[in-house]
Design a protein around this motif. Structure first.
Motif, PDB file in Angstrom:
ATOM      1  N   GLY A 151      33.653  19.161 -47.345  1.00  0.00           N
ATOM      2  CA  GLY A 151      32.369  18.671 -46.874  1.00  0.00           C
ATOM      3  C   GLY A 151      31.306  19.751 -46.760  1.00  0.00           C
ATOM      4  O   GLY A 151      31.401  20.825 -47.348  1.00  0.00           O
ATOM      5  N   PHE A 152      30.260  19.441 -45.979  1.00  0.00           N
ATOM      6  CA  PHE A 152      29.146  20.364 -45.817  1.00  0.00           C
ATOM      7  C   PHE A 152      29.595  21.683 -45.184  1.00  0.00           C
ATOM      8  O   PHE A 152      29.203  22.758 -45.627  1.00  0.00           O
ATOM      9  CB  PHE A 152      28.036  19.734 -44.973  1.00  0.00           C
ATOM     10  CG  PHE A 152      26.901  20.666 -44.702  1.00  0.00           C
ATOM     11  CD1 PHE A 152      25.967  20.943 -45.689  1.00  0.00           C
ATOM     12  CD2 PHE A 152      26.771  21.293 -43.470  1.00  0.00           C
ATOM     13  CE1 PHE A 152      24.928  21.819 -45.456  1.00  0.00           C
ATOM     14  CE2 PHE A 152      25.737  22.174 -43.229  1.00  0.00           C
ATOM     15  CZ  PHE A 152      24.811  22.439 -44.227  1.00  0.00           C
ATOM     16  N   GLY A 153      30.449  21.610 -44.160  1.00  0.00           N
ATOM     17  CA  GLY A 153      30.950  22.818 -43.515  1.00  0.00           C
ATOM     18  C   GLY A 153      31.730  23.687 -44.488  1.00  0.00           C
ATOM     19  O   GLY A 153      31.660  24.915 -44.443  1.00  0.00           O
ATOM     20  N   GLY A 154      32.467  23.051 -45.389  1.00  0.00           N
ATOM     21  CA  GLY A 154      33.218  23.782 -46.401  1.00  0.00           C
ATOM     22  C   GLY A 154      32.312  24.487 -47.394  1.00  0.00           C
ATOM     23  O   GLY A 154      32.571  25.613 -47.802  1.00  0.00           O
ATOM     24  N   LYS A 155      31.228  23.811 -47.778  1.00  0.00           N
ATOM     25  CA  LYS A 155      30.265  24.440 -48.691  1.00  0.00           C
ATOM     26  C   LYS A 155      29.640  25.661 -48.032  1.00  0.00           C
ATOM     27  O   LYS A 155      29.473  26.711 -48.657  1.00  0.00           O
ATOM     28  CB  LYS A 155      29.193  23.440 -49.106  1.00  0.00           C
ATOM     29  CG  LYS A 155      29.704  22.379 -50.044  1.00  0.00           C
ATOM     30  CD  LYS A 155      28.617  21.401 -50.432  1.00  0.00           C
ATOM     31  CE  LYS A 155      29.196  20.313 -51.332  1.00  0.00           C
ATOM     32  NZ  LYS A 155      28.193  19.347 -51.745  1.00  0.00           N
ATOM     33  N   LEU A 156      29.308  25.526 -46.759  1.00  0.00           N
ATOM     34  CA  LEU A 156      28.754  26.653 -46.010  1.00  0.00           C
ATOM     35  C   LEU A 156      29.774  27.790 -45.917  1.00  0.00           C
ATOM     36  O   LEU A 156      29.434  28.964 -46.108  1.00  0.00           O
ATOM     37  CB  LEU A 156      28.327  26.191 -44.617  1.00  0.00           C
ATOM     38  CG  LEU A 156      27.700  27.234 -43.706  1.00  0.00           C
ATOM     39  CD1 LEU A 156      26.427  27.789 -44.318  1.00  0.00           C
ATOM     40  CD2 LEU A 156      27.395  26.603 -42.349  1.00  0.00           C
ATOM     41  N   MET A 157      31.023  27.454 -45.659  1.00  0.00           N
ATOM     42  CA  MET A 157      32.077  28.459 -45.535  1.00  0.00           C
ATOM     43  C   MET A 157      32.265  29.214 -46.848  1.00  0.00           C
ATOM     44  O   MET A 157      32.427  30.437 -46.852  1.00  0.00           O
ATOM     45  CB  MET A 157      33.395  27.820 -45.099  1.00  0.00           C
ATOM     46  CG  MET A 157      34.528  28.807 -44.906  1.00  0.00           C
ATOM     47  SD  MET A 157      34.227  30.038 -43.630  1.00  0.00           S
ATOM     48  CE  MET A 157      34.424  29.054 -42.157  1.00  0.00           C
ATOM     49  N   THR A 158      32.261  28.515 -47.993  1.00  0.00           N
ATOM     50  CA  THR A 158      32.456  29.207 -49.273  1.00  0.00           C
ATOM     51  C   THR A 158      31.297  30.151 -49.563  1.00  0.00           C
ATOM     52  O   THR A 158      31.502  31.238 -50.098  1.00  0.00           O
ATOM     53  CB  THR A 158      32.660  28.227 -50.444  1.00  0.00           C
ATOM     54  OG1 THR A 158      31.548  27.345 -50.536  1.00  0.00           O
ATOM     55  CG2 THR A 158      33.941  27.443 -50.291  1.00  0.00           C
ATOM     56  N   LYS A 159      30.087  29.762 -49.186  1.00  0.00           N
ATOM     57  CA  LYS A 159      28.946  30.674 -49.352  1.00  0.00           C
ATOM     58  C   LYS A 159      29.127  31.911 -48.484  1.00  0.00           C
ATOM     59  O   LYS A 159      28.879  33.036 -48.921  1.00  0.00           O
ATOM     60  CB  LYS A 159      27.637  29.970 -49.026  1.00  0.00           C
ATOM     61  CG  LYS A 159      27.221  28.953 -50.070  1.00  0.00           C
ATOM     62  CD  LYS A 159      25.857  28.388 -49.779  1.00  0.00           C
ATOM     63  CE  LYS A 159      25.489  27.279 -50.732  1.00  0.00           C
ATOM     64  NZ  LYS A 159      25.416  27.668 -52.112  1.00  0.00           N
ATOM     65  N   MET A 160      29.584  31.713 -47.253  1.00  0.00           N
ATOM     66  CA  MET A 160      29.817  32.840 -46.348  1.00  0.00           C
ATOM     67  C   MET A 160      30.928  33.743 -46.889  1.00  0.00           C
ATOM     68  O   MET A 160      30.840  34.968 -46.790  1.00  0.00           O
ATOM     69  CB  MET A 160      30.165  32.327 -44.947  1.00  0.00           C
ATOM     70  CG  MET A 160      28.995  31.675 -44.241  1.00  0.00           C
ATOM     71  SD  MET A 160      29.414  30.811 -42.707  1.00  0.00           S
ATOM     72  CE  MET A 160      30.423  31.967 -41.824  1.00  0.00           C
ATOM     73  N   MET A 161      31.975  33.148 -47.454  1.00  0.00           N
ATOM     74  CA  MET A 161      33.069  33.938 -48.028  1.00  0.00           C
ATOM     75  C   MET A 161      32.574  34.757 -49.220  1.00  0.00           C
ATOM     76  O   MET A 161      32.935  35.930 -49.361  1.00  0.00           O
ATOM     77  CB  MET A 161      34.219  33.034 -48.458  1.00  0.00           C
ATOM     78  CG  MET A 161      35.014  32.470 -47.331  1.00  0.00           C
ATOM     79  SD  MET A 161      36.282  31.364 -48.019  1.00  0.00           S
ATOM     80  CE  MET A 161      37.294  31.113 -46.587  1.00  0.00           C
TER      81      MET A 161
END
Length: 76
Positions: free
Chosen positions: A12-22
């Motif tokens: 979801g949206f949180g996952g997309k944000l997490m991958t950008k942060m990674m």
């Protein structure tokens, strides 16, 4: 889902944000690694566990005449 569970399998949206942060967090290590790799421009590369895909972009820069495949078990 707890936001930090997205480090294991982004969703979801949180996952997309997490991958950008990674991608941002791992950038310096990735740059160092790529600075120490010699590869033919026509190489075939498989990136298993490619996460946010930042290293796919780097591989494409090194193997512009080759084939680059990234796979990850998270759809995000």
């Amino acid at each position: 889902m707890n936001f930090f569970e997205n480090t294991r399998k982004p969703q979801g949206f949180g996952g997309k944000l997490m991958t950008k942060m990674m991608n941002i967090g791992h950038a310096k290590l990735s740059q160092w690694g790529f600075s120490n790799i010699s590869v033919n421009p026509d190489a075939a590369v498989l990136d298993v566990g490619c996460g946010g895909g930042a290293n796919i972009v780097a591989w494409l820069g090194k193997c512009g005449n080759g084939h680059v495949t990234g796979m990850d078990y998270s759809e995000v």
